[in-house]
Motif scaffolding. Sequence first.
Motif: not given
Lengths: 453, 116
Positions: A428-453
């Motif tokens: 479950i954690a593997a896709p969240f590795s810091m490598d994603r910023f070099f491979t380009g496999a980002l997980i864009d949650e800007a809309a879901a993460a923007a509020v309600a923290h």
Amino acid sequence: MIRGDGGPQGPRDAPFNAGPGAPAGRPGSDNRRMGDARVMTKYSIFSLVRNALSYHQNWQRAWRSPDPKPDYDVVIVGGGGHGLATAYYLAKECGITNVAVIEKGWLGGGNTGRNTTIVRSNYLWDESAALYDHAVRLWETMSRDLNYNVMFSQRGLLHLAHNVHDMQEIGRRGHAIKLNGIDSEFISPAQVKEMVPFINLECRYPVMGALLQRRGGTARHDAVAWGYARACDQMGVDIIQNCAVTGFKVEGGVVKGVETSRGFIGAKKVGVVAAGHSSVLAEMAGFRMPLESFPLQAFVSEPLKPVIDVVVMSNAIHAYISQSDKGELVIGGSGDPYISYSQRGSFDQIEHVAGPVVELYPIFSRVRMMRQWGGITDVTVDRSPILTKTPVENLFFNCGWGTGGFKATPGSGHVFAHSIAKGEMHPIAAPFSMDRFFTGALIDEAAAAAVAH
Amino acid sequence: MLIIKCPWCGDREQIEFSAGGEAHIARPEDPAALSDEEWGAYIYVRKNPKGVHFERWVHSHGCGKWFNAVRHTVTDVFWDSYKMGEAPPTPPADWDGATTRAQYEAKTGQPGGEQA
């Protein structure tokens, strides 16, 4: 649960063993413990009644305050919810109890004590759904698992849409959430009005619809830190507060321990869970993280009688609100736009948050705000966390939760503990590795993460 | 609220400005020659220091010009602002973020820091 080490019982333990609080029928060997961890009184209606008879003067401390040992199997840097949850699952599920949690200040004094306590898993991408819903499922049994009431309340969470773009966004995300098997409902403005009768639907940005997650809600943030700390301590984990990490000892690319304000502490593995200060710790270890630290502030009002029994959040006007069990309105908004470690927010943000809240809920216009504070959020560019191995062997980082880490506390700790124990990232954690910023496999949650923290 | 010095307009309130993030990040001369790690670092990795930060601001509700500034990220006090293209003013090593450059110079009677 507690493994005997055959060693003598320290004098520190004596008062706790013989008392009426010790659970009956516990095998003798269980009363001997790792290090000087001790048997805890189980919290129950009976312990409450018993302590009431002595005017609540005899409750035992919830955790010890030990001096650091020279060596540990695992050192966790950061005594917030995520760090404590990591230690808890290391001890409970991975069989690693020779663990220390090192905290610069006091337990849960950082973002764990500064967030707005919202729990939800209505995220867009499969990777996020797996991670956040894993957490929500663990939340559902946490109070029982920890024998500590974390006051998890699945009161439902509304995500309002105020324009066509919002409707399209919740449409896309709502269907994605359903496809991942997570509860999600589209509701009409009339249904919103039914749930929150005093809402002003015809405000400057009229409410056009909403996404509802009934399993979403809130929890008592301090109790999460305290409950985990107590459970960790019971299993032999050393919780060391007022101990700042000043450096890492790295030999041949392998971490050997941490330098602290209380001296060197050796460790076979180190997990860093330091939220806003992750960049600072990464620099000590000799690398950089794709993070920036921004202040995010929140407010509570004076206590009111029960008035709102769901969490309401809104991306477009960027305000979210819920009511705590004490009756305070808990309100948050967006972060400041510049990096800072000040743990204060800027004044103009208060107006940015209060304005929309009053527009949506005119009855709150004369409610007085009681407290305001800020926390430092470590934000990644794709608004998803980083759970990762690092260039230094046996050094793991769990960071980048940005504005929304509280909701993930148990899930984050669970997968991070398994990753540290195994030396490989949990699936479950593997896709969240810091490598994603070099491979380009980002997980864009800007809309879901923007509020309600 | 922060008071920010626009190099053209002088001291103004923060609400007139928009933050532009870390300054002095040069686009690589030959992106094709970079590895994925180097390119990813250029795009996403930031210094994010706890202390002295060189950063960009734009006076969006004023003159509209971009400029650079030096700020302490613990106290949020600005050391100084400077125009685009100018050499960054480096605060002295003992700067704790409590004073601006002008206050520091008035207090110590010495020019604060070097033009790098």
